[in-house]
Design an enzyme around this catalytic site. Structure first.
Site, PDB file in Angstrom:
ATOM      1  CD  GLU A   1      -0.373  -3.303  -3.624  1.00 15.90           C
ATOM      2  OE1 GLU A   1       0.026  -2.137  -3.730  1.00 15.90           O
ATOM      3  OE2 GLU A   1      -1.445  -3.610  -3.088  1.00 15.90           O
TER       4      GLU A   1
ATOM      5  CD  GLU B   1      -1.190  -4.513   0.947  1.00 10.45           C
ATOM      6  OE1 GLU B   1      -1.920  -3.617   0.477  1.00 10.45           O
ATOM      7  OE2 GLU B   1       0.040  -4.497   0.858  1.00 10.45           O
TER       8      GLU B   1
HETATM    9  O1  IFM Z   1      -0.892   1.309   1.814  1.00 10.64           O
HETATM   10  C1  IFM Z   1      -0.967   0.555   0.652  1.00 10.64           C
HETATM   11  C2  IFM Z   1       0.041  -0.560   0.664  1.00 10.64           C
HETATM   12  O2  IFM Z   1       1.337  -0.093   0.855  1.00 10.64           O
HETATM   13  C3  IFM Z   1       0.003  -1.297  -0.641  1.00 10.64           C
HETATM   14  N1  IFM Z   1      -1.341  -1.715  -0.948  1.00 10.64           N
HETATM   15  C4  IFM Z   1      -2.393  -0.758  -0.852  1.00 10.64           C
HETATM   16  C5  IFM Z   1      -2.344  -0.044   0.486  1.00 10.64           C
HETATM   17  C6  IFM Z   1      -3.461   0.995   0.577  1.00 10.64           C
HETATM   18  O3  IFM Z   1      -3.328   1.921  -0.451  1.00 10.64           O
END
Ligand code: IFM
Length: 452
Positions: free
Chosen positions: A163, A358
């Site tokens: 990210e 994710e």
């Molecule tokens: O916890 C975070 C993660 O570190 C990065 N992506 C989003 C998740 C939830 O906010």
């Protein structure tokens, strides 16, 4: 047709969010260690000093993963744990920790997916300018080389950056994440460009020093889009919106194409080059060649999406969500369609196997009077989202899915207030309790999503 037989059913975590042991085992300080200690930065003044104490309890955690039937586990290495000053001196104790974790995973039959950067810039490098310093490209390459040398005999799957939208946007533009800066736009674009170059250089280092043919990916995020209807014009509107450049400069970092086109297609999107022109650093052909060093798989973190339709003026527009639209505890909208359309649009454009690196939700989880944690909302969320992913997997190459997160953890600026895990963590005792969704996920993996 649904998920392939070798589909990587996984869960994900990151180092700072779960490890704890912030000052143990020879670890160097990272920017989150410093940021969390500044008054007012994190809800409740929480820090990741102890977090889930995974550093000491990783064997217990791997045993849970095995019991859950996970095929894959995505974790990140804390750069400052293995290179306390960011470059130069290697902390063998830190290397041993990840090495032991990898061995434990393999022994449990779980494929490790290693992410190099989930936001822990070593503080010593930050003091030298961090991503603002063009040298950061070389620093990150050195770190990637070390990871290849020490781990790639057993780890085949690597992700470079997690990210960049967040660590650049929230860290350097909005000041909500470490290092907490509100830098001028020119600096932010330079930071972004350096981070992308660092990604490319890390890919080169991983390939060069990898001890086996590696599968290398990248794990960005960004706002997904899905069409209001199956009408061709709405589908086209959603596609256009997904890859468009945000007009509002406070939001520019959430772009998908700005971060992914250069990596996969070798160029920044034209629309962005025009809009951002006043702020851009010098971008050379050599830079673009480095940034687009070929990768094998495309990771995308997807939590929700915007519902888009073609406006009467022939331009894509957002639809308005109805009153009481479903949302998570963190107020993120629940929009399962994004797990069908997101991967499809991304695959059409980038032509790489897609991994959902994710996806998940935070819920107001509590231990009930029966001692269990009932989270029907998460089960419903997973069932709906995975059904959409299954549909996508029947049409395009989808290689894996990583539920965020294996267990409750330190949710950055929100501290421990948000619970994203399949496993409940009682932070007072470090007791882990399986939520109902963990059992559900285990059964779903067992049947490879047959009943979705
Ligand atoms: O916890 C975070 C993660 O570190 C990065 N992506 C989003 C998740 C939830 O906010």
């Amino acid at each position: 047709m649904g998920f392939s037989k070798d589909f990587a059913w996984g869960a994900a975590t990151s180092s700072y969010q779960i490890e704890g042991a912030a000052e143990e085992g020879g670890k160097g300080t990272d920017i989150w260690d410093v940021f969390t200690k500044e008054p007012g930065r994190i809800a409740g003044g929480h820090t990741g000093d102890v977090a889930c104490d995974h550093y000491h309890r990783f064997r217990e955690d791997v045993a849970m993963m095995k019991e859950m039937g996970l095929k894959a586990y995505r974790f990140s290495v804390n750069w400052a744990r293995v290179l306390p000053e960011g470059t130069g001196r290697v902390n063998e104790e830190g290397v041993r920790f990840y090495s032991d974790l990898i061995d434990a995973l393999l022994e449990a039959g779980i494929e490790p997916y290693l992410t190099l950067y989930h936001w822990e810039m070593p503080y010593e490098l930050y003091k030298r300018g961090g991503w603002m310093n063009p040298e950061s490209v070389r620093w990150f390459g050195e770190y990637a080389k070390l990871a290849a040398e020490r781990f790639s005999d057993r780890v085949r799957y690597f992700f470079t950056l997690n990210e960049p939208q967040c660590f650049v946007g929230l860290g350097y533009l909005r000041g909500e994440h470490a290092p907490g800066l509100k830098a001028p736009l020119r600096d932010v674009f330079e930071i972004a460009h350096n981070a992308l170059k660092a990604h490319g250089y890390a890919v080169q280092m991983l390939r060069q020093y990898g001890k086996q043919p590696l599968v290398i990916g990248y794990a960005p995020t960004g706002s997904m889009c899905y069409p209001e209807s199956e009408k061709e014009e709405d589908i086209e509107a959603a596609r256009q919106m997904l890859f468009s450049i945000p007009e509002n400069m406070d939001n520019w970092t959430w772009s998908v194409s700005w971060w992914s086109d250069p990596v996969i297609l070798g160029e920044y999107p034209e629309e962005g080059m025009k809009q951002f022109e006043p702020y851009l650093p010098k971008i050379t052909e050599k830079d673009m060649k480095l940034i687009s060093e070929p990768i094998d798989i495309y990771g995308q973190n997807i939590y929700n999406g915007r519902c888009i339709r073609m406006g009467t003026d022939g331009r894509p527009e957002d639809t308005v969500r109805y009153e009481g639209f479903p949302k998570t505890a963190m107020s993120w909208p629940v929009t399962p369609e994004c797990l069908y359309w997101g991967p499809k649009f991304l695959y059409e454009r980038y032509r790489k196997p897609i991994y959902i690196t994710e996806n998940g939700m935070s819920c107001h989880d509590v231990v009930s009077v029966d001692g269990k944690v009932h989270d029907p909302n998460r089960i419903d969320f997973l069932a709906r989202y995975l059904r959409e992913l299954k549909k996508a997997a029947g049409e395009i190459e989808v290689g894996g899915y990583f539920q965020w997160s294996l267990m409750d953890n330190f949710e950055w600026a929100s501290g421990y207030a948000e619970r994203f895990g399949l496993i409940y963590v009682d932070y007072r005792t470090q007791k882990r309790i399986w939520k109902d969704s963990a059992y559900w996920y285990r059964d779903m993996i067992r049947t490879n999503g047959e009943e979705l």
